[in-house]
Motif scaffolding. Structure first.
Motif, short mmCIF file in Angstrom:
data_model
loop_
_atom_site.label_atom_id
_atom_site.label_comp_id
_atom_site.label_asym_id
_atom_site.label_seq_id
_atom_site.Cartn_x
_atom_site.Cartn_y
_atom_site.Cartn_z
N TYR A 291 0.85 -1.19 0.00
CA TYR A 291 0.00 0.00 0.00
C TYR A 291 0.89 1.24 0.00
O TYR A 291 2.01 1.23 0.52
N GLY A 292 0.36 2.30 -0.56
CA GLY A 292 1.12 3.54 -0.67
C GLY A 292 1.14 4.33 0.63
O GLY A 292 0.22 4.27 1.44
N THR A 293 2.22 5.08 0.82
CA THR A 293 2.33 6.05 1.92
C THR A 293 2.64 7.41 1.31
O THR A 293 3.17 7.50 0.19
N ARG A 294 2.35 8.48 2.04
CA ARG A 294 2.55 9.82 1.50
C ARG A 294 2.89 10.78 2.63
O ARG A 294 2.71 10.48 3.81
N ASN A 295 3.38 11.96 2.22
CA ASN A 295 3.71 13.05 3.15
C ASN A 295 4.67 12.58 4.25
O ASN A 295 4.42 12.78 5.44
N LEU A 296 5.78 11.97 3.83
CA LEU A 296 6.79 11.52 4.79
C LEU A 296 7.51 12.73 5.38
O LEU A 296 7.91 13.64 4.65
N ALA A 297 7.67 12.72 6.70
CA ALA A 297 8.39 13.80 7.40
C ALA A 297 9.29 13.17 8.46
O ALA A 297 8.81 12.40 9.30
N VAL A 298 10.59 13.49 8.40
CA VAL A 298 11.57 12.94 9.34
C VAL A 298 12.14 14.09 10.16
O VAL A 298 12.63 15.08 9.60
#
Length: 501
Positions: A291-298
């Protein structure tokens, strides 16, 4: 005169000057003559109430027809049934569009035909009857033990009478902080030996890091006997007690001697477990997809010594997250928290869903790569947050997070030649109850065929339903106003007539 019983219900009205010819005697009035009602204020009020009760259903009916069942859903997709489908049960996967809009229990996901009739359906996870390879232990006895030179031991086990194809051995021991080398040989008769594994390490570094390996793998083999050689079977360890000898001359130390002692510790093996790889047919193995993930923030929090990895999902039923990083030689604890869109703004209620460790070791013969985090079952949230505890180590370079999870599907009985739609995204829907739910629940892979869905479309019936409800309210108000005006006119006319009488 007439009987008293003849008088009730009979009234005689005279207008103007009455002559003797106009006189009517009471006994001449027939019993069936309908009496003329007297309109007083109480009678007028009763008439108004009767009219209001009759007018209210008409006003409700003027509000328009009740919305259809499909008007309770925001979106729909056309279900594409392949031509020549032989099975009677269709299965359509809930894609990410449906998952993003559907409720937690899928109560707002329904199937309708082209006539707007609801079709009994069931939401379940998709499974496959597949062949799964699983390691199982092979029972063998210890036949010989010998202590060799150079601090080594030799153990012979067997027999493997069934000819099982053995591929690994696990050393069960309760000891900590060790490092050994293992050599494995196989033989059909205990005379001619074939080397299977050479100087494979087993170790435990728990004194420094959470890292342990007690497994030795080798090519699949079906030898009747196996010989295990283990090096450094006895190790010397420094005692925690230190002896200090001081010589004092006058007020000063003339000498100070510290001596440490060493202890010999033998490596104790509680048992050795040999494993073979066997195949099993399982019918309830869930189908897993990416499944897709979005708006990654580290974000690296230096003060808290943590790395925060946040991302969003479309509420897919995730079962595992994998942290993708180029960093090597690390072992960190990680906590996984989740949050849904329905949380009140400004008050995030993060929920802890899993804890695990991220490990990647690449040092000579020691290799381990474990950056996957199990969520302990399907989790459907829109926001996720990973907290990696760095302690005093440098932060990890997190590139992205990969997500995998179960496939959920809707199955239903279909009739050839009919069209079907999948509706979803409603509010305050109760879970449906169908009498054929048990039949659908027991449907296997061979009893169903897979369908596909078209593009997502807004439900026009939902818009029309809202407009109809709005116009219905206006019509209801107008009907009430007309009814009140009619009642006022009727009351005024009645009172005027009473005054005239």
């Amino acid at each position: 005169g007439p009987d008293a019983g003849d008088l009730p219900g009979h009234c005689l009205y005279c207008r103007g000057n009455a002559s003797s010819a106009g006189i009517v005697r009471l006994h001449q009035i027939q019993r069936k003559v309908c009496p003329t009602p007297r309109f007083g204020k109480g009678a007028a009020m009763k008439a108004c109430v009767r009219i209001a009760l009759l007018a209210w259903p008409a006003a409700v009916l003027c509000a328009g027809p009740q919305p259809e069942k499909t008007a309770n859903f925001s979106f729909f997709k056309e279900i594409v049934i392949p031509s020549g489908a032989a099975a009677k049960i269709a299965a359509v996967e809930l894609d990410e569009d449906v998952l993003a809009a559907a409720g937690e229990d899928y109560a707002d996901v329904r199937v309708f035909d082209e006539g707007g009739t609801e079709v009994p359906s069931l939401i379940r996870r998709r499974t496959l009857a597949r062949t799964v390879a699983r390691e199982t232990p092979v029972a063998m006895a210890t036949l010989a033990f010998e202590r060799l030179a150079d601090n080594r031991i030799e153990v012979i086990v067997g027999p493997n009478s069934d000819g099982r194809r053995i591929r690994a051995v696990i050393f069960h021991t309760g000891q900590k902080d060790f490092e050994k080398q293992v050599i494995v040989h196989g033989s059909p008769d205990r005379r001619d030996w074939t080397q299977l594994a050479d100087a494979q390490p087993i170790y435990d570094y728990s004194r420094f890091i959470d890292l342990r390996n007690v497994r030795v793998e080798f090519p699949d083999s079906s030898f009747a006997f196996y010989k295990i050689e283990i090096s450094k079977i006895t190790e010397s360890r420094q005692s925690p007690l230190v002896q200090i000898v001081r010589q004092i001359r006058g007020d000063a130390d003339a000498s100070r001697i510290e001596s440490a002692s060493f202890l010999s510790e033998d490596f104790r093996i509680e048992r050795m477990e040999f494993l073979e790889l066997r195949e099993f047919v399982e019918g309830n193995e869930p189908v897993i997809r990416a499944y897709g993930t979005r708006n990654l923030a580290v974000t690296n929090d230096i003060g808290a010594r943590t790395t925060i990895v946040a991302f969003e999902s479309r509420r897919a039923p995730l079962t595992q997250l994998t942290v993708l990083t180029p960093s090597v030689n690390f072992s960190r604890m990680v906590d996984v928290e989740a949050l849904d869109d329905g949380t009140e703004a400004g008050k995030p209620a993060w929920r802890k869903v899993a804890s695990s460790s991220l490990t990647r070791i690449d040092m000579g013969n020691v290799k381990k790569d474990s950056t996957a985090i199990s969520l302990g079952g399907p989790r459907r949230f829109s926001h996720y947050r990973l907290t990696i505890h760095n302690l005093d180590n440098p932060p990890l370079a997190v590139a992205s997070v990969a997500a995998t999870g179960e496939v959920h599907e809707a199955i239903f009985l279909f009739e050839p030649g009919r069209r079907y739609r999948l509706f979803y995204g409603g509010e305050n829907q109760r879970p449906p109850r169908y009498d054929i739910g048990a039949v659908l629940q027991n449907a296997g892979e061979a009893d169903t065929f897979e369908c596909s869905c078209g593009r997502e479309e807004l439900n026009p019936a939902r818009k029309l339903s809202r407009a109809a409800r709005f116009s219905g309210k206006g019509m209801l108000v107008a009907a009430v106003i007309l009814m009140v005006a009619a009642l006022v006119w009727l009351i005024a006319a009645t009172l005027k007539r009473v005054e005239a009488d």
